[in-house]
Write an enzyme that holds these catalytic residues in place. Structure first.
Site, short mmCIF file in Angstrom:
data_model
loop_
_atom_site.label_atom_id
_atom_site.label_comp_id
_atom_site.label_asym_id
_atom_site.label_seq_id
_atom_site.Cartn_x
_atom_site.Cartn_y
_atom_site.Cartn_z
CG ASP A 1 6.90 0.92 2.31
OD1 ASP A 1 5.67 0.93 2.12
OD2 ASP A 1 7.72 0.48 1.49
CE1 TYR B 1 9.44 7.80 -1.87
CE2 TYR B 1 9.28 8.50 -4.17
CZ TYR B 1 8.69 7.99 -3.02
OH TYR B 1 7.37 7.67 -3.03
CE1 TYR C 1 3.98 0.06 -3.85
CE2 TYR C 1 3.51 -0.08 -6.20
CZ TYR C 1 3.07 -0.09 -4.90
OH TYR C 1 1.74 -0.25 -4.62
#
Ligand SMILES: [Zn+2]
Ligand SMILES: [Zn+2]
Ligand SMILES: [Zn+2]
Length: 444
Positions: free
Chosen positions: A275, A339, A406
């Site tokens: 993103d 992440y 996500y």
């Protein structure tokens, strides 16, 4: 002593007009007769050891032909045709490629003399860098159809089709004039000589460069993002830039390259994308940059990489040329990711332990509300393999998981659409305040 095996084997085909019938030839030769209708008889004869003339005369000796075509073949050898009265009208090029010795001169009944016209090919004058080329002629449909019909009618199965023969001839003509190397496999440019439109198109192979990028900021998208109102023309909404964001990873990476390569445009292919507000750190994300219609192909990639890296926002590593096939590989593979998620609550050590234990499982994730306008609504199953919490100043979670999960929703739970989530495990609403990709696990 001369062996008969060394003497030629002839096959003579005759299409005979008229009502006469060929009789059987002398013994030792084979002859087959096919009757088409009352007026047309097709026969073929194979002789061994005799000369062509003897064979031919023997067939004529059948007194059958008043008019007709004769094709002669040395079996497994050169094709040829000879005829009596109605030799075809051909241009020298078509006669030569079809191996027809007897033909009448005049406007070619197959190609309309297109083959003899090199005026289009002679305009080719590239002003861009290329090392290898190929030729692709585009011919009117009726020319190709007449060629196929002619080959069928005269049984010239081994003859080269008109396009193949023309391409070959033009390759050698251009190779000499341009002093360039022809390459039929993977040329830098294809000269498309279009006899329908009456012009030449340069089909330049795009240039593919690959590498990895880091994105150090939370403000730019991966690729150029055209204004949704004006689609790039420029309007009030986008401040007349045509774009939703002033720049992108694609633009920062491609600008210095395009200044040298002078392409028409670029296409940026990433191994997935993050993103806008997510940083891409660690070793970076693999990408391929395609430069469409480059005028320059020889690039000093080391210098260009340094030039790109003067920008504080994006850094590029291992910039190098690659095959275009790499694009499909990058796009069709799902990569695991690591992440780092900053969350809006300071968790206790017990809570972190609970998350580490409960989140390492298969996650059922319905398409997030956030992206539901552009992604089909379905439930994805993705695995979280490893979670490590860190509680120094604020709480940070490191998550190693399947690609396509996500993460913001893995934290928030997305109103129950992602399960389990950090929120559902703790029984309270938790939000991801900042996200970084630490690694794209890609061994390409
Ligand atoms: Zn011709
Ligand atoms: Zn706009
Ligand atoms: Zn820098």
């Amino acid at each position: 002593m001369v062996s008969t095996m060394l003497k030629p084997v002839w096959k003579v085909n005759a299409t005979i007009m008229g009502s006469a019938r060929p009789s059987r030839p002398r013994s030792g030769w084979s002859c087959s007769v096919t009757k088409w209708d009352d007026r047309v008889v097709r026969c073929s004869m194979i002789s061994q050891g005799a000369s062509f003339n003897t064979t031919f005369k023997s067939l004529i000796g059948l007194r059958a032909m008043r008019t007709g075509h004769f094709t002669r073949n040395i079996l497994k050898g050169n094709d040829g045709i000879t005829s009596m009265e109605d030799a075809p009208r051909l241009c020298p090029f078509c006669a030569d490629r079809l191996g027809i010795a007897d033909y009448r001169e005049g406007r070619c009944e197959i190609c309309n003399d297109t083959c003899m016209d090199t005026s289009l090919a002679d305009t080719i004058d590239p002003t861009f860098e290329y090392h290898t080329f190929n030729v692709g002629v585009v011919l009117p449909k009726d020319v190709v159809e007449r060629d196929e019909a002619f080959v069928r009618e005269h049984e010239l199965a081994h003859a080269h089709g008109i396009k193949t023969a023309l391409n070959r001839a033009l390759r050698s003509r251009l190779s000499e004039r341009l002093n360039a190397q022809a390459d039929t496999e993977d040329p830098d440019v294809i000269f498309e000589i279009d006899h329908i439109k009456g012009r030449v198109f340069y089909r330049i192979k795009s240039l593919a460069l690959c590498g990895r990028y880091r994105k150090e900021v939370r403000t730019i998208p991966q690729t150029r993002w055209w204004c949704t109102k004006c689609r790039g023309r420029g309007c009030e909404h986008c401040g007349h830039t045509g774009k939703m964001y002033p720049t992108s990873v694609e633009e920062i990476v491609s600008a210095p390259i395009m200044r040298v390569a002078s392409g028409r445009k670029t296409k940026f292919h990433g191994a997935g994308r993050e993103d806008i507000d997510v940083r891409m750190l660690g070793e970076g994300r693999p990408f391929v940059l395609e430069i469409i219609n480059p005028k320059v192909r020889t690039l000093d990639l080391e210098a260009l990489q340094d030039e790109i890296n003067k920008d504080e926002r994006v850094h590029v590593y291992d910039l190098r040329p690659c095959e275009k096939a790499r694009i499909e590989k990058l796009k069709n593979t799902k990569y695991r990711k690591t992440y780092r998620a900053h969350i809006d609550k300071k968790l206790s050590n017990n809570e972190i332990e609970l998350i580490e234990k409960k989140l390492e499982t298969e996650i059922r994730q319905r398409t997030p509300i956030r992206v539901s306008h552009r992604r089909s609504d379905k439930i994805r199953k993705r695995k979280v393999y490893k979670v490590r919490g860190n509680n120094n100043k604020t709480t940070v979670l490191e998550i190693y998981c399947d690609g396509g999960l996500y993460i913001k929703e893995l934290i928030s739970g997305d109103e129950g659409r992602t399960n389990p989530s950090v929120s559902s495990i703790l029984g309270t609403h938790v939000r991801c305040t900042a996200l970084d990709v630490l690694e794209v696990h890609c061994d390409l």
